[in-house]
Write a protein that holds these residues in place. Structure first.
Motif, PDB file in Angstrom:
ATOM      1  N   MET A   1     -11.058   0.053   5.473  1.00  0.00           N
ATOM      2  CA  MET A   1     -10.810   0.523   4.104  1.00  0.00           C
ATOM      3  C   MET A   1     -10.418  -0.594   3.147  1.00  0.00           C
ATOM      4  O   MET A   1     -10.308  -0.368   1.949  1.00  0.00           O
ATOM      5  CB  MET A   1      -9.699   1.588   4.115  1.00  0.00           C
ATOM      6  CG  MET A   1     -10.043   2.827   4.891  1.00  0.00           C
ATOM      7  SD  MET A   1      -8.638   3.943   4.982  1.00  0.00           S
ATOM      8  CE  MET A   1      -9.081   5.065   3.673  1.00  0.00           C
ATOM      9  N   LEU A   2     -10.205  -1.788   3.658  1.00  0.00           N
ATOM     10  CA  LEU A   2      -9.730  -2.884   2.807  1.00  0.00           C
ATOM     11  C   LEU A   2     -10.712  -3.241   1.708  1.00  0.00           C
ATOM     12  O   LEU A   2     -10.314  -3.497   0.589  1.00  0.00           O
ATOM     13  CB  LEU A   2      -9.426  -4.125   3.646  1.00  0.00           C
ATOM     14  CG  LEU A   2      -8.100  -4.107   4.369  1.00  0.00           C
ATOM     15  CD1 LEU A   2      -8.006  -5.275   5.334  1.00  0.00           C
ATOM     16  CD2 LEU A   2      -6.946  -4.128   3.402  1.00  0.00           C
ATOM     17  N   SER A   3     -11.978  -3.288   2.001  1.00  0.00           N
ATOM     18  CA  SER A   3     -13.055  -3.674   1.083  1.00  0.00           C
ATOM     19  C   SER A   3     -12.640  -4.823   0.169  1.00  0.00           C
ATOM     20  O   SER A   3     -12.531  -5.947   0.597  1.00  0.00           O
ATOM     21  CB  SER A   3     -13.593  -2.476   0.313  1.00  0.00           C
ATOM     22  OG  SER A   3     -12.587  -1.858  -0.444  1.00  0.00           O
ATOM     23  N   ASP A   4     -12.382  -4.549  -1.112  1.00  0.00           N
ATOM     24  CA  ASP A   4     -12.135  -5.636  -2.060  1.00  0.00           C
ATOM     25  C   ASP A   4     -10.667  -5.819  -2.441  1.00  0.00           C
ATOM     26  O   ASP A   4     -10.333  -6.717  -3.194  1.00  0.00           O
ATOM     27  CB  ASP A   4     -12.961  -5.407  -3.322  1.00  0.00           C
ATOM     28  CG  ASP A   4     -12.638  -4.081  -3.991  1.00  0.00           C
ATOM     29  OD1 ASP A   4     -12.011  -3.227  -3.346  1.00  0.00           O
ATOM     30  OD2 ASP A   4     -13.014  -3.908  -5.161  1.00  0.00           O
ATOM     31  N   ALA A   5      -9.786  -4.967  -1.953  1.00  0.00           N
ATOM     32  CA  ALA A   5      -8.374  -5.072  -2.345  1.00  0.00           C
ATOM     33  C   ALA A   5      -7.472  -4.583  -1.215  1.00  0.00           C
ATOM     34  O   ALA A   5      -7.874  -3.745  -0.411  1.00  0.00           O
ATOM     35  CB  ALA A   5      -8.134  -4.236  -3.595  1.00  0.00           C
ATOM     36  N   PRO A   6      -6.240  -5.098  -1.163  1.00  0.00           N
ATOM     37  CA  PRO A   6      -5.293  -4.595  -0.168  1.00  0.00           C
ATOM     38  C   PRO A   6      -5.029  -3.104  -0.389  1.00  0.00           C
ATOM     39  O   PRO A   6      -5.284  -2.564  -1.463  1.00  0.00           O
ATOM     40  CB  PRO A   6      -4.023  -5.411  -0.442  1.00  0.00           C
ATOM     41  CG  PRO A   6      -4.450  -6.574  -1.245  1.00  0.00           C
ATOM     42  CD  PRO A   6      -5.672  -6.148  -1.995  1.00  0.00           C
ATOM     43  N   LEU A   7      -4.510  -2.458   0.614  1.00  0.00           N
ATOM     44  CA  LEU A   7      -4.242  -1.032   0.540  1.00  0.00           C
ATOM     45  C   LEU A   7      -2.912  -0.767  -0.164  1.00  0.00           C
ATOM     46  O   LEU A   7      -1.995  -1.577  -0.085  1.00  0.00           O
ATOM     47  CB  LEU A   7      -4.187  -0.441   1.949  1.00  0.00           C
ATOM     48  CG  LEU A   7      -5.467  -0.557   2.767  1.00  0.00           C
ATOM     49  CD1 LEU A   7      -5.228  -0.066   4.193  1.00  0.00           C
ATOM     50  CD2 LEU A   7      -6.592   0.220   2.124  1.00  0.00           C
TER      51      LEU A   7
ATOM     52  N   THR B   1      -1.038  -3.875   3.346  1.00  0.00           N
ATOM     53  CA  THR B   1      -0.570  -3.326   2.077  1.00  0.00           C
ATOM     54  C   THR B   1      -0.572  -4.375   0.971  1.00  0.00           C
ATOM     55  O   THR B   1      -0.571  -5.579   1.232  1.00  0.00           O
ATOM     56  CB  THR B   1       0.855  -2.745   2.215  1.00  0.00           C
ATOM     57  OG1 THR B   1       1.770  -3.804   2.474  1.00  0.00           O
ATOM     58  CG2 THR B   1       0.924  -1.703   3.319  1.00  0.00           C
ATOM     59  N   VAL B   2      -0.542  -3.893  -0.260  1.00  0.00           N
ATOM     60  CA  VAL B   2      -0.532  -4.761  -1.432  1.00  0.00           C
ATOM     61  C   VAL B   2       0.680  -5.683  -1.402  1.00  0.00           C
ATOM     62  O   VAL B   2       0.585  -6.874  -1.666  1.00  0.00           O
ATOM     63  CB  VAL B   2      -0.506  -3.907  -2.728  1.00  0.00           C
ATOM     64  CG1 VAL B   2      -0.349  -4.787  -3.960  1.00  0.00           C
ATOM     65  CG2 VAL B   2      -1.764  -3.076  -2.835  1.00  0.00           C
ATOM     66  N   THR B   3       1.842  -5.135  -1.068  1.00  0.00           N
ATOM     67  CA  THR B   3       3.085  -5.902  -1.117  1.00  0.00           C
ATOM     68  C   THR B   3       3.420  -6.566   0.211  1.00  0.00           C
ATOM     69  O   THR B   3       4.410  -7.289   0.300  1.00  0.00           O
ATOM     70  CB  THR B   3       4.256  -4.973  -1.492  1.00  0.00           C
ATOM     71  OG1 THR B   3       4.354  -3.958  -0.482  1.00  0.00           O
ATOM     72  CG2 THR B   3       4.055  -4.349  -2.847  1.00  0.00           C
ATOM     73  N   GLU B   4       2.624  -6.319   1.220  1.00  0.00           N
ATOM     74  CA  GLU B   4       2.869  -6.782   2.582  1.00  0.00           C
ATOM     75  C   GLU B   4       4.200  -6.264   3.121  1.00  0.00           C
ATOM     76  O   GLU B   4       4.795  -6.850   4.004  1.00  0.00           O
ATOM     77  CB  GLU B   4       2.760  -8.310   2.684  1.00  0.00           C
ATOM     78  CG  GLU B   4       1.336  -8.793   2.503  1.00  0.00           C
ATOM     79  CD  GLU B   4       1.131 -10.234   2.918  1.00  0.00           C
ATOM     80  OE1 GLU B   4       2.026 -10.848   3.530  1.00  0.00           O
ATOM     81  OE2 GLU B   4       0.038 -10.758   2.646  1.00  0.00           O
TER      82      GLU B   4
END
Length: 182
Positions: free
Chosen positions: A105-111, A140-143
């Protein structure tokens, strides 16, 4: 489930929604209030029960009862140790499948780190704990770890009226809310 999650949490525009059924776990990625991707893998609640059956030689009903007792913290001490090992291995298998699905689901951006989960109420906390494990934060976006919210009858009760004394099943409530919308 996506429509109900969007309506139940109107200020959340980016999230992952997980529907953990008997045989399958479905994941949906929502971005900007739009369902952008969905993935499934063939491990659900019944996988845990079958692992108990296989490892402890119990039948279907006994295994489910024992699993529920263990998850409520009411299993005998001798059984609890065995259950911990069984569910530890099963959790690794489920988490591995979840991780593989999330990477797709990652494709072009973090989840997004917001993660909604619907599962049988007696097992939802176990799945939540498994999702919040250290291994998944890199997606995730923020890790940070996923911020997991269990879809329970409490939040759904704002959107769905259930008669007093009737079992409040989050799956049935979600379906009822959606059907009422169409």
């Amino acid at each position: 489930s996506f429509v109900v999650a969007r309506d139940a949490f109107p200020f959340e525009s980016d999230f992952i929604f997980s529907h953990i059924g008997g045989e399958v776990t479905d994941l949906a990625k929502v971005s900007g209030e739009v369902l952008v991707e969905s993935v499934s893998f063939p491990i659900g609640r019944n996988y845990l029960k079958r692992e108990v059956e296989k490892n402890l030689n119990f039948d279907d009903i006994e295994s489910l009862s024992l699993l529920k007792l263990y998850l409520r913290g009411e299993a005998h001490k001798n059984i609890s140790g065995k259950m911990e090992k069984i569910l530890g291995r099963a959790g690794e298998e489920w988490r591995s499948s979840l991780e593989s699905s999330l990477s797709k689901m990652l494709s072009d951006a973090p989840l997004p780190s917001r993660f909604f989960l619907i599962a049988d109420e007696d097992m939802s906390s176990w799945f939540k704990k498994t999702v919040q494990g250290e291994q998944l934060h890199q997606y995730t976006v923020t890790e940070n770890k996923f911020d997991v919210t269990i879809f329970k009858h409490g939040k759904l009760s704002d959107l769905c009226k259930v008669r007093e004394g009737v079992l409040r099943d989050p799956f049935l409530m979600t379906e009822s809310i959606f059907i009422n919308k169409i």
